[in-house]
Design a protein around this motif. Structure first.
Motif, PDB file in Angstrom:
ATOM      1  N   VAL A  37     -29.084 -69.164 -94.883  1.00 17.79           N
ATOM      2  CA  VAL A  37     -29.378 -67.821 -94.405  1.00 17.79           C
ATOM      3  C   VAL A  37     -30.508 -67.211 -95.211  1.00 17.79           C
ATOM      4  N   ILE A  38     -31.454 -66.620 -94.494  1.00 14.07           N
ATOM      5  CA  ILE A  38     -32.531 -65.828 -95.080  1.00 14.07           C
ATOM      6  C   ILE A  38     -32.322 -64.412 -94.579  1.00 14.07           C
ATOM      7  N   GLU A  39     -32.507 -63.415 -95.439  1.00 14.72           N
ATOM      8  CA  GLU A  39     -32.291 -62.024 -95.060  1.00 14.72           C
ATOM      9  C   GLU A  39     -33.591 -61.232 -95.067  1.00 14.72           C
ATOM     10  N   ALA A  40     -33.640 -60.232 -94.168  1.00 17.89           N
ATOM     11  CA  ALA A  40     -34.753 -59.289 -94.137  1.00 17.89           C
ATOM     12  C   ALA A  40     -34.200 -57.913 -93.783  1.00 17.89           C
ATOM     13  N   GLN A  41     -34.795 -56.862 -94.369  1.00 16.82           N
ATOM     14  CA  GLN A  41     -34.306 -55.501 -94.191  1.00 16.82           C
ATOM     15  C   GLN A  41     -34.889 -54.788 -92.977  1.00 16.82           C
ATOM     16  N   ASP A  42     -35.976 -55.290 -92.429  1.00 19.79           N
ATOM     17  CA  ASP A  42     -36.570 -54.675 -91.239  1.00 19.79           C
ATOM     18  C   ASP A  42     -37.454 -55.698 -90.544  1.00 19.79           C
ATOM     19  N   GLY A  43     -38.015 -55.298 -89.418  1.00 18.95           N
ATOM     20  CA  GLY A  43     -38.809 -56.226 -88.628  1.00 18.95           C
ATOM     21  C   GLY A  43     -40.028 -56.773 -89.342  1.00 18.95           C
ATOM     22  N   ASP A  44     -40.722 -55.915 -90.094  1.00 18.36           N
ATOM     23  CA  ASP A  44     -41.904 -56.389 -90.815  1.00 18.36           C
ATOM     24  C   ASP A  44     -41.540 -57.480 -91.827  1.00 18.36           C
ATOM     25  N   GLU A  45     -40.497 -57.209 -92.599  1.00 22.43           N
ATOM     26  CA  GLU A  45     -40.043 -58.193 -93.584  1.00 22.43           C
ATOM     27  C   GLU A  45     -39.544 -59.456 -92.882  1.00 22.43           C
ATOM     28  N   GLY A  46     -38.896 -59.278 -91.747  1.00 22.05           N
ATOM     29  CA  GLY A  46     -38.407 -60.417 -90.980  1.00 22.05           C
ATOM     30  C   GLY A  46     -39.533 -61.296 -90.477  1.00 22.05           C
ATOM     31  N   LEU A  47     -40.596 -60.680 -89.970  1.00 23.24           N
ATOM     32  CA  LEU A  47     -41.742 -61.457 -89.483  1.00 23.24           C
ATOM     33  C   LEU A  47     -42.413 -62.221 -90.622  1.00 23.24           C
ATOM     34  N   ARG A  48     -42.508 -61.602 -91.806  1.00 23.19           N
ATOM     35  CA  ARG A  48     -43.064 -62.313 -92.971  1.00 23.19           C
ATOM     36  C   ARG A  48     -42.178 -63.510 -93.335  1.00 23.19           C
ATOM     37  N   ALA A  49     -40.860 -63.298 -93.318  1.00 23.16           N
ATOM     38  CA  ALA A  49     -39.936 -64.391 -93.653  1.00 23.16           C
ATOM     39  C   ALA A  49     -40.023 -65.511 -92.619  1.00 23.16           C
ATOM     40  N   LEU A  50     -40.214 -65.135 -91.373  1.00 27.54           N
ATOM     41  CA  LEU A  50     -40.322 -66.128 -90.300  1.00 27.54           C
ATOM     42  C   LEU A  50     -41.576 -66.981 -90.461  1.00 27.54           C
ATOM     43  N   ARG A  51     -42.672 -66.355 -90.885  1.00 27.05           N
ATOM     44  CA  ARG A  51     -43.914 -67.104 -91.106  1.00 27.05           C
ATOM     45  C   ARG A  51     -43.813 -68.021 -92.327  1.00 27.05           C
ATOM     46  N   ALA A  52     -43.004 -67.638 -93.311  1.00 32.85           N
ATOM     47  CA  ALA A  52     -42.933 -68.380 -94.575  1.00 32.85           C
ATOM     48  C   ALA A  52     -41.849 -69.468 -94.598  1.00 32.85           C
ATOM     49  N   ASN A  53     -40.972 -69.482 -93.597  1.00 36.25           N
ATOM     50  CA  ASN A  53     -39.828 -70.400 -93.632  1.00 36.25           C
ATOM     51  C   ASN A  53     -39.636 -71.086 -92.290  1.00 36.25           C
ATOM     52  N   ALA A  54     -39.029 -72.259 -92.341  1.00 31.92           N
ATOM     53  CA  ALA A  54     -38.633 -72.957 -91.116  1.00 31.92           C
ATOM     54  C   ALA A  54     -37.288 -72.359 -90.695  1.00 31.92           C
ATOM     55  N   VAL A  55     -37.288 -71.646 -89.579  1.00 30.31           N
ATOM     56  CA  VAL A  55     -36.096 -70.937 -89.107  1.00 30.31           C
ATOM     57  C   VAL A  55     -35.698 -71.495 -87.747  1.00 30.31           C
ATOM     58  N   ASP A  56     -34.388 -71.653 -87.541  1.00 28.24           N
ATOM     59  CA  ASP A  56     -33.869 -72.177 -86.277  1.00 28.24           C
ATOM     60  C   ASP A  56     -33.321 -71.096 -85.360  1.00 28.24           C
ATOM     61  N   LEU A  57     -32.907 -69.968 -85.946  1.00 25.75           N
ATOM     62  CA  LEU A  57     -32.278 -68.892 -85.181  1.00 25.75           C
ATOM     63  C   LEU A  57     -32.542 -67.569 -85.877  1.00 25.75           C
ATOM     64  N   VAL A  58     -32.817 -66.528 -85.083  1.00 27.02           N
ATOM     65  CA  VAL A  58     -32.981 -65.173 -85.612  1.00 27.02           C
ATOM     66  C   VAL A  58     -31.860 -64.306 -85.059  1.00 27.02           C
ATOM     67  N   ILE A  59     -31.192 -63.572 -85.951  1.00 29.37           N
ATOM     68  CA  ILE A  59     -30.231 -62.545 -85.554  1.00 29.37           C
ATOM     69  C   ILE A  59     -30.856 -61.221 -85.978  1.00 29.37           C
ATOM     70  N   CYS A  60     -31.154 -60.359 -84.995  1.00 25.16           N
ATOM     71  CA  CYS A  60     -31.952 -59.169 -85.264  1.00 25.16           C
ATOM     72  C   CYS A  60     -31.269 -57.898 -84.764  1.00 25.16           C
ATOM     73  N   ASP A  61     -31.085 -56.951 -85.683  1.00 25.84           N
ATOM     74  CA  ASP A  61     -30.592 -55.627 -85.317  1.00 25.84           C
ATOM     75  C   ASP A  61     -31.690 -54.914 -84.526  1.00 25.84           C
ATOM     76  N   LEU A  62     -31.302 -53.954 -83.711  1.00 24.51           N
ATOM     77  CA  LEU A  62     -32.289 -53.257 -82.887  1.00 24.51           C
ATOM     78  C   LEU A  62     -32.735 -51.935 -83.473  1.00 24.51           C
ATOM     79  N   ILE A  63     -31.831 -51.224 -84.116  1.00 22.86           N
ATOM     80  CA  ILE A  63     -32.182 -49.901 -84.650  1.00 22.86           C
ATOM     81  C   ILE A  63     -32.384 -50.029 -86.153  1.00 22.86           C
TER      82      ILE A  63
END
Length: 133
Positions: A28-54
């Motif tokens: 598991v990789i964690e991110a606090q918001d969409g911007d941080e999540g997109l950075r983590a996605l670019r930096a890591n091999a990810v198979d699935l994203v679970i994303c909050d909406l608000i």
């Protein structure tokens, strides 16, 4: 080992999801918001994203749209609990914008396990022991 990126602004939600998913044998990789999540996605091999909406700063809808454009094959589960009727509307929009599946908060471990299993069919999910009678 499959890797899941959890994007949620609530520390407790991320902690609970991390603990549950790690017990299922997932990284598991964690991110606090969409911007941080997109950075983590670019930096890591990810198979699935679970994303909050608000979320503050970068919300989940925009994040899902960005992921879908950049990585069309990425599996995405959108989650939300921001007011029951509002959450249901947002979850419908998330599906229209590219989420593969949605879950309204609160959701059960079994619901999450089932969706993660659908998104990662090659990954054997841990089966809970039967409830004592």
């Amino acid at each position: 080992m499959a890797t899941v990126l959890v994007i949620d602004d609530e520390d407790m939600v991320r902690l609970v999801l991390r603990q549950f998913l790690e017990r299922q044998g997932l990284e598991v990789i964690e991110a606090q918001d969409g911007d941080e999540g997109l950075r983590a996605l670019r930096a890591n091999a990810v198979d699935l994203v679970i994303c909050d909406l608000i979320m503050p700063r970068a919300d989940g809808i925009g994040t899902i749209m960005h992921i879908r454009r950049a990585m069309p094959a990425m599996k995405i589960i959108a989650i939300s609990g921001g007011g029951r009727s509002h959450a249901m509307e947002l979850l419908k929009v998330a599906e229209q914008m590219g989420a593969d599946h949605t879950l309204g908060k609160p959701f059960t471990r079994d619901q999450l396990r089932a969706l993660v299993g659908v998104c990662l069919p090659d990954r054997q999910m841990a089966v809970p022991p039967p409830h004592p009678r």
